[in-house]
Design a protein around this motif. Structure first.
Motif, short mmCIF file in Angstrom:
data_model
loop_
_atom_site.label_atom_id
_atom_site.label_comp_id
_atom_site.label_asym_id
_atom_site.label_seq_id
_atom_site.Cartn_x
_atom_site.Cartn_y
_atom_site.Cartn_z
N TRP A 115 -8.99 -9.96 6.47
CA TRP A 115 -7.65 -10.60 7.00
C TRP A 115 -7.60 -10.77 8.39
O TRP A 115 -8.13 -9.94 9.31
CB TRP A 115 -6.47 -9.56 6.45
CG TRP A 115 -6.38 -9.40 4.88
CD1 TRP A 115 -6.90 -8.37 4.35
CD2 TRP A 115 -5.76 -10.12 4.12
NE1 TRP A 115 -6.82 -8.49 2.89
CE2 TRP A 115 -6.04 -9.76 2.85
CE3 TRP A 115 -5.44 -11.53 4.04
CZ2 TRP A 115 -5.66 -10.27 1.60
CZ3 TRP A 115 -4.96 -12.11 2.88
CH2 TRP A 115 -5.20 -11.50 1.75
N ASN A 156 -8.51 -5.13 6.20
CA ASN A 156 -8.73 -4.58 5.08
C ASN A 156 -7.44 -4.57 4.16
O ASN A 156 -7.54 -4.46 3.16
CB ASN A 156 -9.43 -3.32 4.89
CG ASN A 156 -10.01 -3.12 3.57
OD1 ASN A 156 -10.27 -3.89 2.89
ND2 ASN A 156 -10.31 -1.96 3.38
N HIS A 157 -6.41 -4.60 5.00
CA HIS A 157 -5.00 -4.42 4.36
C HIS A 157 -4.31 -5.72 4.54
O HIS A 157 -4.16 -6.40 5.26
CB HIS A 157 -4.03 -3.51 5.27
CG HIS A 157 -4.57 -2.02 5.15
ND1 HIS A 157 -5.73 -1.77 6.09
CD2 HIS A 157 -4.26 -1.00 4.43
CE1 HIS A 157 -5.83 -0.14 5.86
NE2 HIS A 157 -4.93 -0.17 4.99
N SER A 158 -3.59 -6.13 3.33
CA SER A 158 -2.84 -7.41 3.30
C SER A 158 -1.76 -7.37 4.26
O SER A 158 -1.40 -6.21 4.64
CB SER A 158 -2.48 -7.73 1.99
OG SER A 158 -1.54 -6.92 1.61
N ASN A 193 -0.75 -0.28 -3.79
CA ASN A 193 -1.64 -1.39 -3.30
C ASN A 193 -2.99 -0.54 -3.02
O ASN A 193 -3.11 -0.08 -1.96
CB ASN A 193 -1.43 -2.32 -2.45
CG ASN A 193 -0.01 -3.04 -2.65
OD1 ASN A 193 0.90 -2.98 -1.83
ND2 ASN A 193 -0.04 -3.65 -3.66
N LEU A 198 -11.27 -7.88 -9.06
CA LEU A 198 -10.15 -7.72 -8.38
C LEU A 198 -10.44 -7.20 -6.86
O LEU A 198 -11.45 -6.73 -6.73
CB LEU A 198 -9.30 -6.57 -9.01
CG LEU A 198 -8.78 -6.79 -10.60
CD1 LEU A 198 -8.02 -5.60 -10.98
CD2 LEU A 198 -7.89 -7.78 -10.24
N ARG A 199 -9.66 -7.43 -6.10
CA ARG A 199 -9.62 -7.09 -4.64
C ARG A 199 -10.96 -7.66 -4.13
O ARG A 199 -11.65 -6.71 -3.38
CB ARG A 199 -9.48 -5.53 -4.58
CG ARG A 199 -8.11 -5.24 -4.80
CD ARG A 199 -7.88 -3.76 -5.01
NE ARG A 199 -8.68 -3.26 -5.92
CZ ARG A 199 -8.27 -2.88 -7.21
NH1 ARG A 199 -7.00 -3.64 -7.55
NH2 ARG A 199 -8.74 -2.46 -8.31
N ARG A 220 -12.78 -9.57 -1.24
CA ARG A 220 -12.65 -9.86 0.25
C ARG A 220 -13.98 -10.73 0.60
O ARG A 220 -14.92 -10.08 0.70
CB ARG A 220 -12.52 -8.69 0.90
CG ARG A 220 -11.70 -7.60 0.77
CD ARG A 220 -10.31 -7.88 1.17
NE ARG A 220 -9.14 -6.88 1.12
CZ ARG A 220 -8.58 -6.46 0.09
NH1 ARG A 220 -8.78 -7.11 -0.77
NH2 ARG A 220 -7.61 -5.52 0.11
N HIS A 256 0.96 -4.82 2.70
CA HIS A 256 0.38 -3.78 2.17
C HIS A 256 1.29 -2.41 2.21
O HIS A 256 1.81 -2.03 3.13
CB HIS A 256 -0.94 -3.36 2.86
CG HIS A 256 -1.70 -2.43 2.24
ND1 HIS A 256 -2.36 -2.29 1.29
CD2 HIS A 256 -1.92 -1.13 2.54
CE1 HIS A 256 -2.92 -1.36 0.94
NE2 HIS A 256 -2.70 -0.27 1.66
N LEU A 265 -7.13 -0.09 -1.98
CA LEU A 265 -7.86 -1.01 -1.47
C LEU A 265 -9.27 -1.28 -2.10
O LEU A 265 -9.23 -0.62 -3.21
CB LEU A 265 -8.40 -0.28 -0.05
CG LEU A 265 -7.09 -0.12 0.93
CD1 LEU A 265 -7.85 0.96 2.15
CD2 LEU A 265 -6.79 -1.43 1.45
N PRO A 266 -10.04 -2.03 -1.87
CA PRO A 266 -11.51 -2.22 -2.82
C PRO A 266 -12.15 -0.90 -3.02
O PRO A 266 -12.46 -0.55 -4.23
CB PRO A 266 -12.30 -3.26 -1.92
CG PRO A 266 -11.14 -3.97 -1.15
CD PRO A 266 -10.05 -2.89 -0.69
#
Length: 91
Positions: free
Chosen positions: A64, A70-72, A80, A57-58, A60, A75, A82-83
């Protein structure tokens, strides 16, 4: 192609039902849905679940193209992670 008498009656009944009045039919349903949403909101726990860094999951592969990378785009720091985990204390 001739229709059977039963099919004709069913067709007329459905056609007549589609022409009926729809006044006030939706408001009780809207009220019930609002009450359901309110009760679920009141019973819902607002604690964040424990963060488990699953490797699949997550992911990258590249940042982005906006912000810090790092934020969608949509976000939400409360829901949500982060990694590395959640961003901060939940208020």
């Amino acid at each position: 192609m001739a229709m059977s008498p039963t099919a004709m009656v069913a067709r007329r009944a459905l056609a007549a039902a589609s022409q009926g009045s729809h006044e006030g039919g939706a408001l009780p349903g809207v009220g019930v849905c609002m009450a359901n949403a309110y009760m679920k909101m009141r019973a819902h726990s607002h604690d964040q679940p424990e963060f488990v860094p699953y490797p699949h999951l997550r992911i990258r592969t590249k940042p982005w193209p906006w912000g810090d990378g790092n934020h969608s785009l949509f976000h939400n720091s409360h829901t949500n992670p982060l990694p590395t985990g959640y961003e901060g204390p939940h208020h």
